[in-house]
Design an enzyme around this catalytic site. Structure first.
Site, mmCIF file in Angstrom:
data_model
loop_
_atom_site.group_PDB
_atom_site.id
_atom_site.type_symbol
_atom_site.label_atom_id
_atom_site.label_comp_id
_atom_site.label_asym_id
_atom_site.label_seq_id
_atom_site.Cartn_x
_atom_site.Cartn_y
_atom_site.Cartn_z
ATOM 1 N N THR A 287 -87.722 70.407 36.466
ATOM 2 C CA THR A 287 -86.930 70.021 37.634
ATOM 3 C C THR A 287 -87.658 68.945 38.417
ATOM 4 O O THR A 287 -88.854 68.721 38.237
ATOM 5 C CB THR A 287 -86.692 71.209 38.578
ATOM 6 O OG1 THR A 287 -87.910 71.511 39.270
ATOM 7 C CG2 THR A 287 -86.204 72.421 37.838
ATOM 8 N N ASP A 288 -86.955 68.290 39.309
ATOM 9 C CA ASP A 288 -87.614 67.480 40.315
ATOM 10 C C ASP A 288 -88.105 68.422 41.422
ATOM 11 O O ASP A 288 -87.819 69.624 41.426
ATOM 12 C CB ASP A 288 -86.672 66.417 40.866
ATOM 13 C CG ASP A 288 -87.410 65.190 41.383
ATOM 14 O OD1 ASP A 288 -88.606 65.308 41.731
ATOM 15 O OD2 ASP A 288 -86.794 64.114 41.447
ATOM 16 N N TYR A 289 -88.816 67.878 42.366
ATOM 17 C CA TYR A 289 -89.482 68.645 43.424
ATOM 18 C C TYR A 289 -88.484 69.540 44.166
ATOM 19 O O TYR A 289 -87.559 69.042 44.795
ATOM 20 C CB TYR A 289 -90.136 67.655 44.389
ATOM 21 C CG TYR A 289 -91.217 68.198 45.270
ATOM 22 C CD1 TYR A 289 -92.555 67.968 44.988
ATOM 23 C CD2 TYR A 289 -90.909 68.923 46.410
ATOM 24 C CE1 TYR A 289 -93.568 68.439 45.813
ATOM 25 C CE2 TYR A 289 -91.902 69.410 47.243
ATOM 26 C CZ TYR A 289 -93.232 69.160 46.942
ATOM 27 O OH TYR A 289 -94.228 69.640 47.761
#
Length: 765
Positions: A287-289
């Site tokens: 995932t992204d942050y």
């Protein structure tokens, strides 16, 4: 009994191999056997731990073993860390994983190594403007060498999002508006980072991002909703992601936006049907942050629900949210996530670690000698300087004002004329910004005593102090001057009065573009425009050196200023590279990879648009009622895709095709003669465009299908050829079939996308 004894012996040997890290003992089992045996010994909690990617948090050298993150590592609850650097610190943390956790599984260490490490190259939009794939690949190779020497083995790059809206700040991180060029650059970056053998200690695991469509948010506002047809996805936005997958990229990062009403992080069609089944991706997805927990804000469900949704959709690693760590065990127990899916995810993480050679030697990236010899070297900086010079785009050069003479007095005026920390640009997290070379210092270094270089700031970045603070985050200050606007201007005019020529260093600060830096207005800030107008009124020659991370609206500047050199954000060697171009040691050869609009109201604007049923035609900017045009602005952009001037001139002639018909699986050759008719040696980007005249679905008026960057000495002529195959003519139709349809095609070869001369041919089945 013998079979049982053999099994016990194999397990003991495997345990021994895992326990004896740092002694270069080789894993003798096959990759599949090794991973399956390791997986069979893991508890559910340890499996989930491999899917957890926290930030390094409170770890600092000397107290790593007592931090909260370290506690989780010892308990097998961490698969990797990011935002931690130096071989010494990473070795200390890795030691906890391989000596103090039960199964001694090494960690991944990631970082946003975007356009270089300590040696910083131009921002990606600038890199793309070189149109030089070997230079781009080499920039990634150098970044990998430096980052890996500092303990890092995974980079969250390349970013390959197509964007046609420069209001979106992250256009600076990508390669512009074109799927073909973006695909070629994506492949080059993956090759540069990963090399031919990922287990070598000077490579990095690449991560293509942001999957998918992140560059098309409504209103150009970061993180905003994306909504488009699937035919547009496949033809115009998906190709660079697929190209990276085809090049063997080891990981993919999910985007923040939604697709078809479902956030990408939880979108099974995207992550499983497209990425896994259609494209055969065999790496892992991160995932992204905080991407998982953000799905709650989208309205997808509670924390347990969104975490299960993400894992079931095809996400393998959770960055920061800790949704997997805190909820997946419960979801497995309740039957909401299968053990088979958990095991599948863990296999992919372990596989990446195996490919990096971390099970053979978890400290292979922790050589304390390499970070003294392989980072920020003179050789690397020289390559960064050369690459930066090749990225600059000469937008205007009336009466041959450039190159400047290496004599007399030059006044460098503007808030970006002597500021080191803004030269590397956005997403330069490992850069030692104070070591970057600003324009004034670069001129003095290159020119020595031959030119007298003066400097004045002239104005602040913007009039509004609060806005300037937002635009100079992460320590990238422009040292706001508290004197009045009039005092700053008068000082600049006094300096200008002593000069033979003025170099105005204006534009954006580095953090005016990048993540969460969307803009509604795309001009040079008004206080800088006032400074430029005052400098022009002196009557002295003015060169605008433009710093920017996106296409800007420059209509007034293009009318008033004799010479405009767009330098993007050039990296650590900025001042040296700009001087090389301004004073003629190098000739500019960069070409735009994103269209520069005349007005924000034209956005989105891009070269490969489609005709409407009422096209305007060639009316040279004149308004025509009941045609597709504006009543207050011209249709065409200020500077088109592929545009860029040189100090010399290139003449195109004798466009030819080897045949006027091409059969399926056949090929034809397109050629053109190019002559350097100017007074300087130079490089030219020769661009091939094709139009599919009639299709079962409407087709763009022109599409880039090839390019070559050539060098010609003055007076030299060269015939440039391109091979066209049926593959170049394929597109996704309304059934999402990738096909080429029989019919007429037009072939254009020119210096930018505005080329009009073409030759036709027929594709015959």
């Amino acid at each position: 009994m013998r079979l049982f004894q053999a099994l016990i012996f194999t397990i003991l040997i495997t345990t021994s191999v895992l326990a004896q890290k740092g002694n270069n003992q080789k894993v003798t089992l096959s990759k599949t056997e090794f991973i399956e045996q390791l997986l069979s010994k893991m508890t559910l909690e340890e499996k989930i731990g491999q899917l957890n990617l926290p930030t390094s948090g409170d770890i600092t050298t000397g107290q790593a073993s007592s931090s909260d993150v370290a506690k989780n590592i010892k308990e097998g609850k961490v698969g990797g860390l990011f935002n931690i650097k130096t071989a010494e610190k990473i070795r200390e943390v890795q030691k906890i994983a391989v000596e103090q956790s039960r199964l001694k599984i090494p960690l991944l260490f990631g970082m946003d190594v975007i356009h270089g490490y300590e040696t910083t190259f131009p921002i990606p939009l600038g890199l793309s403007s070189t149109w030089n794939l070997s230079l781009i690949e080499r920039s990634a190779q150098i970044a990998a060498k430096e980052a890996s020497a500092d303990g890092i083995n995974w980079t969250f790059s390349p970013m390959v999002d197509i964007s046609r809206d420069p209001r979106w700040g992250r256009v600076s991180e990508g390669s512009g508006e074109d799927a073909y060029l973006g695909s070629e650059i994506a492949k080059a970056m993956v090759r540069g980072y990963q090399g031919k053998d990922l287990s070598l200690n000077n490579t990095l695991l690449a991560c293509v991002k942001h999957f998918a469509l992140y560059g098309a948010p409504e209103g150009g506002r970061d993180y905003n909703t994306v909504d488009m047809s699937r035919i547009r996805m496949y033809n115009e936005y998906f190709p660079p992601y697929k190209a990276a997958v085809d090049a063997g990229v080891g990981s993919v990062m999910a985007s923040f936006n939604e697709i078809d009403g479902i956030p990408a992080t939880g979108n099974k069609w995207l992550m499983t049907d497209v990425l896994r089944k259609q494209w055969n991706f065999n790496g892992f997805v991160v995932t992204d942050y905080t991407g998982i927990q953000e799905m709650m804000e989208h309205g997808v469900g509670d924390f347990q629900t969104v975490s299960a949704t993400a894992l079931n959709a095809g996400i393998e690693m959770d960055m920061v949210s800790e949704g997997f760590l805190k909820t997946v065990k419960k979801s497995v127990e309740e039957g909401k996530v299968s053990m088979e899916r958990v095991d599948q995810a863990v296999r992919l993480i372990l596989s990446a670690k195996y490919d990096l050679g971390l099970f053979d030697d978890p400290y292979r990236y922790c050589d304390l000698k390499r970070n003294k010899t392989d980072i920020f070297t003179v050789a690397h900086r020289n390559e960064a300087r050369k690459t930066a010079a090749e990225s600059f785009v000469l937008l205007k050069n009336d009466k041959g004002l450039l190159p400047l003479k290496k004599s007399g007095t030059v006044a460098v005026i503007g808030p970006l004329g002597n500021n080191a920390v803004n030269m590397p640009g956005t997403w330069s997290v490992a850069t030692k910004h104070e070591k970057a070379i600003p324009l004034e210092d670069g001129m003095k270094s290159v020119l020595g005593k031959s030119v007298n270089v003066l400097y004045a700031k002239g104005s602040n970045l913007v009039a509004d102090a609060a806005y300037e603070e937002r635009a100079t985050m992460f320590g990238k200050t422009l040292y706001r001057d508290n004197r009045s606007k009039e005092e700053l201007l008068n000082e600049a005019l006094q300096v200008a009065s002593k000069a033979d020529v003025i170099v105005a260093a204006l534009g954006e600060s580095s953090e005016m573009s990048g993540e969460s830096s969307s803009r509604t207005e795309l001009g040079i800030p008004s206080v800088q425009k006032e400074l430029l107008d005052a400098l022009l009124k002196t009557g002295k020659p003015v060169v605008l050196v433009l710093f920017t991370g996106r296409p800007l609206v420059l209509v007034e500047e293009s009318q008033k200023v004799a010479a405009i050199l767009n330098v993007w954000f050039p990296g650590t060697e900025a001042g040296l590279a700009i001087t090389d171009i301004l004073f003629g040691d190098e000739s500019p050869s960069g070409k735009l990879t994103a269209t520069f609009p005349r007005s924000v109201g034209q956005i989105p604007i891009y070269y490969n648009a489609k005709n409407t049923g009422r096209p305007l035609g060639n009316t040279e900017g004149k308004f025509e009622k009941f045609k597709t045009n504006y009543i207050d602005e011209r249709n065409e952009p200020l500077y088109p895709f592929g545009f860029g001037l040189s100090y010399t001139q290139f003449t195109y002639a004798n466009l030819q095709l080897s045949a006027d018909k091409m059969r399926s699986n056949g090929k034809i050759t397109a050629s053109v003669e190019i002559t350097n008719t100017g007074n300087y040696d130079g490089k030219e980007v020769v661009q091939l465009y094709i139009r599919d005249v009639v299709g079962s679905v409407t087709r763009p008026i022109k599409e880039l299908k090839g390019f070559q960057k050539i060098y010609l000495a003055k007076g030299q002529k060269q015939t440039v050829t391109f091979e066209i195959t049926e593959e170049d003519l394929k597109f996704y139709n309304s059934e999402l079939e990738f096909i080429a349809e029989p019919g007429t095609f037009h072939v254009f070869i020119g210096t930018n996308s505005d080329v009009t001369e073409y030759k036709p041919f027929e594709l015959v089945k």
